[in-house]
Scaffold this motif. Structure first.
Motif, short mmCIF file in Angstrom:
data_model
loop_
_atom_site.label_atom_id
_atom_site.label_comp_id
_atom_site.label_asym_id
_atom_site.label_seq_id
_atom_site.Cartn_x
_atom_site.Cartn_y
_atom_site.Cartn_z
N MET A 124 0.84 -1.20 0.00
CA MET A 124 0.00 0.00 0.00
C MET A 124 0.88 1.26 0.00
SD MET A 124 -2.95 1.17 -0.15
CE MET A 124 -3.69 2.78 -0.01
N TYR A 125 1.85 1.30 0.95
CA TYR A 125 2.74 2.45 1.00
C TYR A 125 3.57 2.55 -0.27
CZ TYR A 125 1.68 3.61 5.80
OH TYR A 125 1.05 4.00 6.94
N ASP A 126 3.98 1.38 -0.81
CA ASP A 126 4.77 1.40 -2.04
C ASP A 126 3.99 2.05 -3.17
OD1 ASP A 126 6.17 -0.07 -0.33
OD2 ASP A 126 6.27 -1.89 -1.53
N PHE A 127 2.73 1.64 -3.30
CA PHE A 127 1.87 2.16 -4.35
C PHE A 127 1.71 3.67 -4.22
CE2 PHE A 127 -2.60 2.92 -5.74
CZ PHE A 127 -2.38 2.73 -7.09
N MET A 128 1.39 4.12 -3.01
CA MET A 128 1.23 5.56 -2.78
C MET A 128 2.53 6.29 -3.07
SD MET A 128 -1.83 5.87 -1.67
CE MET A 128 -2.13 7.19 -0.54
N PHE A 129 3.64 5.67 -2.65
CA PHE A 129 4.93 6.31 -2.87
C PHE A 129 5.16 6.55 -4.35
CE2 PHE A 129 9.32 5.89 -4.15
CZ PHE A 129 9.89 6.92 -3.44
N VAL A 130 4.88 5.51 -5.17
CA VAL A 130 5.14 5.64 -6.61
C VAL A 130 4.30 6.76 -7.20
CG1 VAL A 130 4.89 4.48 -8.82
CG2 VAL A 130 5.89 3.27 -6.89
N ILE A 131 3.03 6.82 -6.80
CA ILE A 131 2.15 7.85 -7.36
C ILE A 131 2.65 9.24 -6.97
CG2 ILE A 131 -0.15 8.88 -7.14
CD1 ILE A 131 -1.31 6.19 -7.22
N PHE A 132 2.92 9.45 -5.68
CA PHE A 132 3.30 10.79 -5.24
C PHE A 132 4.68 11.18 -5.75
CE2 PHE A 132 0.14 10.11 -1.72
CZ PHE A 132 -0.77 11.01 -2.24
N ALA A 133 5.60 10.21 -5.81
CA ALA A 133 6.92 10.53 -6.34
C ALA A 133 6.83 10.91 -7.81
CB ALA A 133 7.86 9.34 -6.16
N THR A 134 5.94 10.22 -8.56
CA THR A 134 5.76 10.60 -9.96
C THR A 134 5.23 12.02 -10.07
OG1 THR A 134 5.18 8.30 -10.32
CG2 THR A 134 4.78 9.82 -12.12
N PHE A 135 4.23 12.35 -9.23
CA PHE A 135 3.71 13.72 -9.22
C PHE A 135 4.84 14.71 -8.98
CE2 PHE A 135 -0.69 12.60 -9.19
CZ PHE A 135 -1.36 13.77 -9.45
N ALA A 136 5.65 14.44 -7.95
CA ALA A 136 6.69 15.40 -7.57
C ALA A 136 7.70 15.57 -8.70
CB ALA A 136 7.38 14.94 -6.29
N LEU A 137 8.18 14.46 -9.24
CA LEU A 137 9.27 14.57 -10.20
C LEU A 137 8.79 15.06 -11.57
CD1 LEU A 137 11.46 11.49 -9.31
CD2 LEU A 137 11.89 13.89 -8.91
N VAL A 138 7.63 14.53 -12.04
CA VAL A 138 7.13 14.99 -13.34
C VAL A 138 6.71 16.45 -13.26
CG1 VAL A 138 5.34 14.65 -15.06
CG2 VAL A 138 6.49 12.70 -14.09
N GLY A 139 6.10 16.84 -12.12
CA GLY A 139 5.76 18.25 -11.93
C GLY A 139 6.99 19.13 -11.95
N GLY A 140 8.05 18.68 -11.29
CA GLY A 140 9.28 19.46 -11.28
C GLY A 140 9.88 19.58 -12.67
N LEU A 141 9.89 18.46 -13.41
CA LEU A 141 10.42 18.50 -14.78
C LEU A 141 9.64 19.48 -15.65
CD1 LEU A 141 11.23 14.83 -15.83
CD2 LEU A 141 12.71 16.80 -16.04
N LEU A 142 8.30 19.39 -15.58
CA LEU A 142 7.48 20.29 -16.37
C LEU A 142 7.74 21.73 -15.98
CD1 LEU A 142 3.94 18.71 -16.68
CD2 LEU A 142 5.49 19.38 -18.50
N MET A 143 7.90 21.97 -14.66
CA MET A 143 8.10 23.32 -14.19
C MET A 143 9.38 23.91 -14.79
SD MET A 143 9.07 24.72 -10.52
CE MET A 143 10.73 25.05 -11.04
N VAL A 144 10.44 23.11 -14.80
CA VAL A 144 11.72 23.64 -15.25
C VAL A 144 11.72 23.87 -16.75
CG1 VAL A 144 14.18 23.23 -15.35
CG2 VAL A 144 12.92 22.58 -13.34
N PHE A 145 11.08 22.97 -17.51
CA PHE A 145 11.30 23.01 -18.96
C PHE A 145 10.11 23.50 -19.76
CE2 PHE A 145 14.50 19.95 -17.49
CZ PHE A 145 15.61 20.62 -17.96
#
Lengths: 196, 115
Positions: free
Chosen positions: A1-22
């Motif tokens: 359960m925690y793994d699943f949530m982690f993957v979703i939120f980490a994707t949000f954080a990193l993809v959001g950051g990538l979009l923000m920068v570029f």
């Protein structure tokens, strides 16, 4: 359960950051920053820091970002795209930094070494945080200092953001008055344009 | 406090382990540094700084949880969030003044002190 949530939120954080920068449009970048900060709030929740996650949403995702969007609207949007040359030059800085980070993380991971270790189930942290904030042996002094700091920031930000025109006008009238007094009494009450 | 009997295993694989949080935090940090260095718009620089602060916060919370340091990591992260909000307010006020003075928020054009 925690793994699943982690993957979703980490994707949000990193993809959001990538979009923000570029992303070339700054409004899109600001909204990508919202997604990224929300992902970080979710990561706090998976780490059992529920109060901190809610604080993150309230302060960052709503407060800071609304402030940012106001500033975006009030400034120009012409400085859009990232130049490839600057990116390539900065790669020389970012690459070694990434290497150093990875080496440090490997070392720290070896030191702490709690992968897969049994951790206590996260309990609500709000009562503990409230206790710590109001105990003199806890964080009472930083808490009070932070409140004074917020007051200073409130006054300072209003003073800084006030349009320069106000101050220039008042400074000019003071200078005019001084000039008139230096020249004598005849033009002291008359406006500058008629006197000349 | 929670007794060790009702402990649960968090993160059997890579996802959810300490190093996975560190990787996410490192990625956010690098993105923030890239944003600060590559972009010329002062608002982007500010956003990059926010990203860097968030990555540091994530490290604090992750180490506090996996290293068993109790609430101290979360308290430090809380104060960092407060300071980041204050910093954003002052920085945006400064950016608006820079826009009024220079007609642009390009950080390479605010060089009046160079002469």
């Amino acid at each position: 359960m925690y793994d699943f949530m982690f993957v979703i939120f980490a994707t949000f954080a990193l993809v959001g950051g990538l979009l923000m920068v570029f992303h070339p449009s700054i409004v899109h970048s600001a909204f990508a920053l919202v997604a990224s900060l929300f992902g970080v709030a979710g990561l706090y929740w998976t780490l059992g820091a529920d109060f901190l996650g809610v604080t993150q949403v309230v302060l960052y995702v709503s407060g800071v970002t609304v402030l940012l969007l106001f500033a975006v609207m009030l400034s120009d949007k012409t400085l859009g795209a990232v130049s490839i040359l600057r990116c390539a030059a900065m790669g020389l800085v970012i690459g070694p930094l990434a290497m150093a980070l990875m080496v440090t993380y490997r070392a720290i991971d070896g030191m702490v070494g709690t992968e897969g270790a049994a951790l206590p189930d996260p309990a609500p942290t709000t009562p503990a945080i409230g206790d710590l904030l109001l105990q003199p042996e806890g964080y009472l002094v930083p808490f009070e200092v932070a409140s004074v700091l917020l007051l200073i920031v409130l006054v300072g930000a209003v003073t800084l953001a006030r349009p320069m025109a106000d101050r220039q006008v008042s400074r000019k009238t003071i200078a005019d008055r001084a000039d008139a007094e230096a020249r004598g009494d005849e033009g002291a009450s008359a406006p500058q344009g008629e006197g000349a | 406090m929670v007794s060790p009997q009702d402990a649960v295993v968090v993160g059997s694989g890579f996802a959810g382990s300490l190093s996975s949080y560190l990787v996410v935090s490192g990625g956010l940090f690098l993105l923030g540094v890239t944003c600060v260095l590559v972009r010329r718009n002062a608002l982007y620089v500010l956003m990059g700084v926010e990203l860097i602060l968030n990555s540091a916060n994530l490290n604090f919370v992750a180490f506090a949880r996996f290293g068993g340091y109790g609430m101290d990591g979360q308290m430090v992260a809380l104060f960092v969030v407060i300071l980041a909000a204050a910093e954003a307010a002052v920085a945006l006020a400064i950016i608006m003044r820079v826009f009024n003075e220079f007609g642009s928020v390009d950080v390479t054009r605010t060089d009046s002190l160079r002469d």
